[in-house]
Design a protein around this motif. Structure first.
Motif, PDB file in Angstrom:
ATOM      1  N   ASN A  29       0.842  -1.191   0.000  1.00 20.88           N
ATOM      2  CA  ASN A  29       0.000   0.000   0.000  1.00 20.88           C
ATOM      3  C   ASN A  29       0.874   1.236   0.000  1.00 20.88           C
ATOM      4  O   ASN A  29       1.846   1.322   0.716  1.00 20.88           O
ATOM      5  CB  ASN A  29      -0.909   0.021   1.239  1.00 20.88           C
ATOM      6  CG  ASN A  29      -2.009  -1.007   1.139  1.00 20.88           C
ATOM      7  OD1 ASN A  29      -2.285  -1.517   0.069  1.00 20.88           O
ATOM      8  ND2 ASN A  29      -2.643  -1.314   2.251  1.00 20.88           N
ATOM      9  N   THR A  30       0.519   2.203  -0.818  1.00 21.85           N
ATOM     10  CA  THR A  30       1.262   3.451  -0.857  1.00 21.85           C
ATOM     11  C   THR A  30       0.320   4.593  -0.577  1.00 21.85           C
ATOM     12  O   THR A  30      -0.853   4.544  -0.919  1.00 21.85           O
ATOM     13  CB  THR A  30       1.932   3.669  -2.227  1.00 21.85           C
ATOM     14  OG1 THR A  30       0.931   3.621  -3.232  1.00 21.85           O
ATOM     15  CG2 THR A  30       3.005   2.644  -2.492  1.00 21.85           C
ATOM     16  N   ASN A  32      -0.684   7.987  -1.695  1.00 21.24           N
ATOM     17  CA  ASN A  32      -0.524   8.807  -2.890  1.00 21.24           C
ATOM     18  C   ASN A  32      -0.283  10.273  -2.570  1.00 21.24           C
ATOM     19  O   ASN A  32       0.022  11.045  -3.465  1.00 21.24           O
ATOM     20  CB  ASN A  32      -1.749   8.673  -3.796  1.00 21.24           C
ATOM     21  CG  ASN A  32      -1.813   7.314  -4.443  1.00 21.24           C
ATOM     22  OD1 ASN A  32      -0.888   6.519  -4.348  1.00 21.24           O
ATOM     23  ND2 ASN A  32      -2.904   7.034  -5.105  1.00 21.24           N
ATOM     24  N   TRP A  39      10.548   6.333  -7.929  1.00 22.92           N
ATOM     25  CA  TRP A  39       9.857   6.825  -9.110  1.00 22.92           C
ATOM     26  C   TRP A  39      10.693   6.516 -10.352  1.00 22.92           C
ATOM     27  O   TRP A  39      11.904   6.683 -10.337  1.00 22.92           O
ATOM     28  CB  TRP A  39       9.647   8.335  -9.005  1.00 22.92           C
ATOM     29  CG  TRP A  39       8.851   8.729  -7.800  1.00 22.92           C
ATOM     30  CD1 TRP A  39       9.316   8.896  -6.522  1.00 22.92           C
ATOM     31  CD2 TRP A  39       7.456   8.964  -7.734  1.00 22.92           C
ATOM     32  NE1 TRP A  39       8.289   9.231  -5.684  1.00 22.92           N
ATOM     33  CE2 TRP A  39       7.138   9.288  -6.396  1.00 22.92           C
ATOM     34  CE3 TRP A  39       6.441   8.963  -8.683  1.00 22.92           C
ATOM     35  CZ2 TRP A  39       5.848   9.585  -5.990  1.00 22.92           C
ATOM     36  CZ3 TRP A  39       5.154   9.265  -8.279  1.00 22.92           C
ATOM     37  CH2 TRP A  39       4.863   9.567  -6.940  1.00 22.92           C
ATOM     38  N   GLY A 123      -1.231  11.915  -7.330  1.00 23.31           N
ATOM     39  CA  GLY A 123      -1.389  10.475  -7.147  1.00 23.31           C
ATOM     40  C   GLY A 123      -0.083   9.752  -7.391  1.00 23.31           C
ATOM     41  O   GLY A 123       0.917  10.006  -6.731  1.00 23.31           O
ATOM     42  N   ASP A 124      -0.083   8.845  -8.375  1.00 19.68           N
ATOM     43  CA  ASP A 124       1.111   8.062  -8.698  1.00 19.68           C
ATOM     44  C   ASP A 124       1.929   8.673  -9.828  1.00 19.68           C
ATOM     45  O   ASP A 124       2.769   8.006 -10.417  1.00 19.68           O
ATOM     46  CB  ASP A 124       0.721   6.628  -9.078  1.00 19.68           C
ATOM     47  CG  ASP A 124       0.334   5.810  -7.861  1.00 19.68           C
ATOM     48  OD1 ASP A 124       0.740   6.175  -6.746  1.00 19.68           O
ATOM     49  OD2 ASP A 124      -0.365   4.798  -8.028  1.00 19.68           O
ATOM     50  N   LYS A 139       6.559   7.832 -12.824  1.00 21.44           N
ATOM     51  CA  LYS A 139       5.474   7.026 -12.271  1.00 21.44           C
ATOM     52  C   LYS A 139       6.024   6.291 -11.057  1.00 21.44           C
ATOM     53  O   LYS A 139       7.157   5.821 -11.057  1.00 21.44           O
ATOM     54  CB  LYS A 139       4.978   6.031 -13.321  1.00 21.44           C
ATOM     55  CG  LYS A 139       3.743   5.296 -12.884  1.00 21.44           C
ATOM     56  CD  LYS A 139       3.143   4.528 -14.020  1.00 21.44           C
ATOM     57  CE  LYS A 139       1.864   3.891 -13.534  1.00 21.44           C
ATOM     58  NZ  LYS A 139       1.199   3.118 -14.563  1.00 21.44           N
ATOM     59  N   ARG A 140       5.192   6.182 -10.026  1.00 25.33           N
ATOM     60  CA  ARG A 140       5.604   5.489  -8.804  1.00 25.33           C
ATOM     61  C   ARG A 140       5.900   4.020  -9.119  1.00 25.33           C
ATOM     62  O   ARG A 140       5.124   3.359  -9.786  1.00 25.33           O
ATOM     63  CB  ARG A 140       4.496   5.589  -7.745  1.00 25.33           C
ATOM     64  CG  ARG A 140       4.909   5.092  -6.371  1.00 25.33           C
ATOM     65  CD  ARG A 140       3.765   5.147  -5.384  1.00 25.33           C
ATOM     66  NE  ARG A 140       3.222   6.477  -5.183  1.00 25.33           N
ATOM     67  CZ  ARG A 140       3.686   7.357  -4.286  1.00 25.33           C
ATOM     68  NH1 ARG A 140       4.711   7.034  -3.542  1.00 25.33           N
ATOM     69  NH2 ARG A 140       3.107   8.531  -4.155  1.00 25.33           N
ATOM     70  N   ASN A 142       6.252   0.049  -8.383  1.00 24.13           N
ATOM     71  CA  ASN A 142       5.420  -0.874  -7.580  1.00 24.13           C
ATOM     72  C   ASN A 142       6.160  -1.399  -6.402  1.00 24.13           C
ATOM     73  O   ASN A 142       7.264  -1.654  -6.342  1.00 24.13           O
ATOM     74  CB  ASN A 142       4.939  -2.022  -8.449  1.00 24.13           C
ATOM     75  CG  ASN A 142       3.968  -1.524  -9.504  1.00 24.13           C
ATOM     76  OD1 ASN A 142       3.296  -0.508  -9.314  1.00 24.13           O
ATOM     77  ND2 ASN A 142       3.915  -2.220 -10.613  1.00 24.13           N
TER      78      ASN A 142
END
Length: 142
Positions: A29-30, A32, A39, A123-124, A139-140, A142
């Protein structure tokens, strides 16, 4: 008596089968709303980002360009393309300071206009804009 034992056994099974799933996936869980995390560069408006003047790749592709925020006040940058003395290089370094909307990188490692970025977190998606008005969209991981 058998009915009471059956009811108690059924109740015990029901209670034991209910587990606290609230802590499941805590590591994935991240939040946001935070910049903390890793990243990966997804795109940039900079023309020929990872190529030299002759169009040859310089070994610093977009998937290698990453940011890692261990806390909201510092970032480590891996494999970012910069131009130093007219030559494109793939460099890594860190930040001196991060404010609410600006990342100031370690002096001398990243020449202007890549020494100070404004950033926006949605967000991400993390977008950095350098002094030359090139955007870098991350983009973040995973």
């Amino acid at each position: 008596m058998k009915n009471q034992i059956f009811v108690l056994a059924l109740l015990a099974i029901m209670i034991s089968s209910c587990s606290g799933d609230d802590d499941t996936n805590t590591n994935t869980n991240t939040n946001n709303d935070t910049i903390i995390g890793t990243w990966i560069l997804e795109s940039t408006t900079e023309q020929g980002y990872n190529q030299n003047i002759e169009g040859v790749l310089i070994g610093c592709d977009t998937s290698a360009t990453t940011l890692k925020f261990d806390k909201e006040t510092t970032v480590n940058i891996n494999s970012m393309v910069v131009v130093q003395n007219g030559t494109k290089l793939c460099v890594s370094g860190g930040s001196e300071e991060i404010t609410d909307d600006t990342i100031k990188l370690i002096k001398g490692t990243f020449p202007p206009p890549k020494d100070i970025f404004s950033y926006k977190l949605q967000g991400d998606i993390l977008t950095l804009t350098d002094g030359g008005n090139d955007d870098f969209v991350f983009k973040r991981a995973n």
